[in-house]
Design a protein around this motif. Structure first.
Motif, PDB file in Angstrom:
ATOM      1  N   SER A   1       0.822  -1.214   0.000  1.00 53.99           N
ATOM      2  CA  SER A   1       0.000   0.000   0.000  1.00 53.99           C
ATOM      3  C   SER A   1       0.852   1.259   0.000  1.00 53.99           C
ATOM      4  CB  SER A   1      -0.929   0.000   1.207  1.00 53.99           C
ATOM      5  OG  SER A   1      -0.169  -0.024   2.404  1.00 53.99           O
ATOM      6  N   TYR A   2       1.947   1.249   0.738  1.00 55.07           N
ATOM      7  CA  TYR A   2       2.836   2.409   0.743  1.00 55.07           C
ATOM      8  C   TYR A   2       4.260   1.915   0.882  1.00 55.07           C
ATOM      9  CZ  TYR A   2       5.103   6.770   1.902  1.00 55.07           C
ATOM     10  OH  TYR A   2       5.939   7.845   1.886  1.00 55.07           O
ATOM     11  N   ASN A   3       5.122   2.426   0.040  1.00 56.80           N
ATOM     12  CA  ASN A   3       6.534   2.104   0.081  1.00 56.80           C
ATOM     13  C   ASN A   3       7.279   3.424   0.133  1.00 56.80           C
ATOM     14  OD1 ASN A   3       9.063   1.042  -0.232  1.00 56.80           O
ATOM     15  ND2 ASN A   3       8.570  -0.140  -2.047  1.00 56.80           N
ATOM     16  N   SER A   4       8.317   3.523   0.940  1.00 62.50           N
ATOM     17  CA  SER A   4       9.027   4.796   1.061  1.00 62.50           C
ATOM     18  C   SER A   4       9.730   5.187  -0.234  1.00 62.50           C
ATOM     19  CB  SER A   4      10.034   4.733   2.205  1.00 62.50           C
ATOM     20  OG  SER A   4      11.000   3.737   1.947  1.00 62.50           O
ATOM     21  N   PHE A   5      10.086   4.209  -1.067  1.00 58.76           N
ATOM     22  CA  PHE A   5      10.719   4.509  -2.339  1.00 58.76           C
ATOM     23  C   PHE A   5       9.693   4.864  -3.412  1.00 58.76           C
ATOM     24  CE2 PHE A   5      13.811   1.526  -0.409  1.00 58.76           C
ATOM     25  CZ  PHE A   5      14.855   2.423  -0.267  1.00 58.76           C
ATOM     26  N   ILE A   6       8.478   4.353  -3.270  1.00 57.51           N
ATOM     27  CA  ILE A   6       7.432   4.570  -4.270  1.00 57.51           C
ATOM     28  C   ILE A   6       6.219   5.166  -3.557  1.00 57.51           C
ATOM     29  CG2 ILE A   6       6.067   3.492  -6.075  1.00 57.51           C
ATOM     30  CD1 ILE A   6       8.058   1.164  -6.003  1.00 57.51           C
TER      31      ILE A   6
END
Length: 65
Positions: free
Chosen positions: A31-36
């Protein structure tokens, strides 16, 4: 993969990881990635990953025939 050089294998795996992380973020498992951070960046990761996968085909060992 057997015929790729070490650089070709490295480029292949980097492209594969970028493609899978972009695909996972755009489809929902991540759901959430720090890179994306959003889906537009995920599409960029997908396209860059595909480009790396295709580029890795240029790095193959030469065979003498």
């Amino acid at each position: 993969m057997k015929t790729h050089t070490k650089i070709g294998k490295f480029i292949y795996w980097i492209g594969f990881i970028m493609f899978i992380s972009g695909l996972g973020t755009s489809l929902g498992p991540f759901s959430y990635n720090s890179f994306i951070p959003n889906k537009s960046v995920a599409l960029l990761y997908i396209f860059i990953g595909i480009a790396f996968l295709l580029t890795s085909n240029f790095f193959k060992n030469r065979t003498n025939r």
